[in-house]
Scaffold this motif. Structure first.
Motif, PDB file in Angstrom:
ATOM      1  N   ARG A   2      -6.940   0.535   7.660  1.00  9.66           N
ATOM      2  CA  ARG A   2      -7.158  -0.793   6.853  1.00  9.66           C
ATOM      3  C   ARG A   2      -7.912  -1.547   7.772  1.00  9.66           C
ATOM      4  NH1 ARG A   2      -2.364   1.062   5.671  1.00  9.66           N
ATOM      5  NH2 ARG A   2      -1.401  -0.169   7.450  1.00  9.66           N
ATOM      6  N   TRP A  46       2.149  -9.186  -0.027  1.00  6.91           N
ATOM      7  CA  TRP A  46       1.713  -8.261   1.092  1.00  6.91           C
ATOM      8  C   TRP A  46       1.114  -8.934   2.009  1.00  6.91           C
ATOM      9  CZ3 TRP A  46       4.239  -3.724   0.989  1.00  6.91           C
ATOM     10  CH2 TRP A  46       4.719  -3.263  -0.399  1.00  6.91           C
ATOM     11  N   GLU A  50      -0.265  -3.359   5.730  1.00  9.86           N
ATOM     12  CA  GLU A  50       0.049  -2.330   4.777  1.00  9.86           C
ATOM     13  C   GLU A  50       0.555  -2.858   3.376  1.00  9.86           C
ATOM     14  OE1 GLU A  50       3.003   1.521   4.558  1.00  9.86           O
ATOM     15  OE2 GLU A  50       3.152   0.280   6.280  1.00  9.86           O
ATOM     16  N   ASP A  91      -8.211  -4.309   2.273  1.00 16.05           N
ATOM     17  CA  ASP A  91      -8.219  -3.947   3.983  1.00 16.05           C
ATOM     18  C   ASP A  91      -9.586  -4.959   4.162  1.00 16.05           C
ATOM     19  OD1 ASP A  91     -10.998  -2.833   3.087  1.00 16.05           O
ATOM     20  OD2 ASP A  91      -9.931  -0.927   2.716  1.00 16.05           O
TER      21      ASP A  91
END
Length: 381
Positions: free
Chosen positions: A309, A337, A314, A320
């Motif tokens: 990425r 995230w 993650e 990314d």
């Protein structure tokens, strides 16, 4: 007495205190900037609604007005300029754009001052009453109009004049002059209502950008990485060094000691009878040199340190930093995230990461990540 957590340490409380101080300071700075812009937009809206002129305002000026012409505004100090080289200016429009930055009191290259005097905005034209004469720019004959974004210069092109000319204004009066000239031109083409509508949209859009008061950080939210000087960056560097040092030692491949032992065995000399010697150790004299082990090439640093990425956390969204397609409509769970900035969903642009690590939806705008030290890189998919 210092407060401690269940382990008897105080670093979690110190971390929470620093976080709250930083968050409050950032919030107050953002709110002050937001209020200044809101006040400016309301002032422009009131000015656009009440901007009227009169024939009496031109009394005492060496200027003859037409029967239906009135004076809207007069600026006592202005300089008449001309451009040395021919240039093509964009057509006049009614766009009310926010200035990109403060104007600097300078004259752009290729521009010369030829006169100075009073600038007068009327309902039909812009006039400079200079020491060497009068210069008129009629709205109906304008073919080009441009405001310099870094200098207080306004350039104008008209049909009956070959060279491009304009005005060099005082820095503190340039913004009002440009706005009032826009209103006068809008009146000349009967589009004052379009300017008012545009201002109403800007005010409504700015109201949605009001900063929210940040949540209070608690000691329980402190991460162990914040206890290490340098935080997560220090831990990442230490992990990278721990991976690269063994790989470097393997690649160095010191020479095999059996080669040295074989080379040290003396060879017999011709014509000389040598005394029998003890047979050589089978493990040294009779064993051929072993070939060097073949080492596979090391993976590139980008693969080792950044991962698939390119440094992004993650996530199941496929986001990314590798440079793919820009994300203008991120998934609803993006903030689960990524570390999102306050008021993330009020952004108008594409997804970018700021220099402090947070992500913002203001990519492509002049004020992207303004409160987070600027844009670092684009989040892609």
């Amino acid at each position: 007495m210092a407060k401690t957590d269940s382990t008897g340490s105080t670093w979690r409380y110190r971390w929470a205190h620093r976080q709250n101080v930083r968050r409050v300071s950032t919030y107050r700075s953002a709110e002050a900037a937001w209020r200044r812009r809101a006040d400016e937009l309301r002032r422009l809206r009131a000015l656009a609604a009440d901007f009227q002129g009169s024939a009496a305002a031109g009394a005492g000026l060496p200027l003859e007005l037409a029967a239906d012409e009135v004076v809207l505004w007069a600026l006592p100090a202005a300089q008449l300029i001309e451009v040395r080289h021919t240039t093509v200016l964009p057509a006049p429009d009614l766009t009310i754009a926010r200035p990109a930055g403060p104007l600097r009191p300078r004259r752009p290259d290729g521009v010369r001052v030829i006169d100075a005097g009073m600038a007068v905005i009327t309902s039909r034209r812009l006039v400079l009453l200079g020491g060497r004469g009068r210069r008129d720019w009629a709205y109906g004959r304008m073919t080009g109009l441009a405001h310099d974004p870094t200098a207080p210069v306004t350039l104008i092109q008209v049909l009956d004049r070959r060279h491009t000319s304009g005005l060099l204004l005082p820095v503190d009066a340039a913004a009002d002059f440009r706005f009032k000239l826009t209103l006068a031109f809008a009146d000349a083409i009967e589009q004052r209502a379009a300017v008012l509508t545009q201002l109403d949209e800007l005010i409504a859009e700015h109201a949605q950008l009001k900063p929210f008061r940040p949540a209070v950080a608690t000691p329980g939210q402190a991460r162990l990485s914040s206890f290490v000087p340098g935080g997560r960056r220090t831990i990442a560097v230490a992990a990278a060094v721990a991976l690269l040092v063994p790989a470097a030692l393997i690649e160095s491949n010191p020479s095999d000691p059996t080669e040295v032992a074989v080379a040290a065995t003396p060879a017999p000399t011709l014509g000389v009878t040598s005394t029998p010697s003890r047979p050589a150790t089978p493990g040294l004299a009779l064993k051929p040199p072993s070939p060097k082990p073949t080492t596979s090439p090391r993976p590139s640093p980008s693969t080792t340190t950044q991962g698939p990425r390119c440094g992004a956390p993650e996530n199941p969204l496929g986001y990314d930093f590798c440079g793919g397609t820009r994300i203008r409509k991120p998934a609803a769970e993006v903030c689960d995230w990524f570390d999102c900035v306050p008021q993330f969903w009020a952004g108008r642009g594409y997804l970018v990461q700021c220099r402090d690590g947070a992500v913002s939806l203001t990519g492509g705008r002049s004020n992207a990540c303004a409160e987070h030290r600027g844009v670092r890189r684009t989040v892609t998919k």
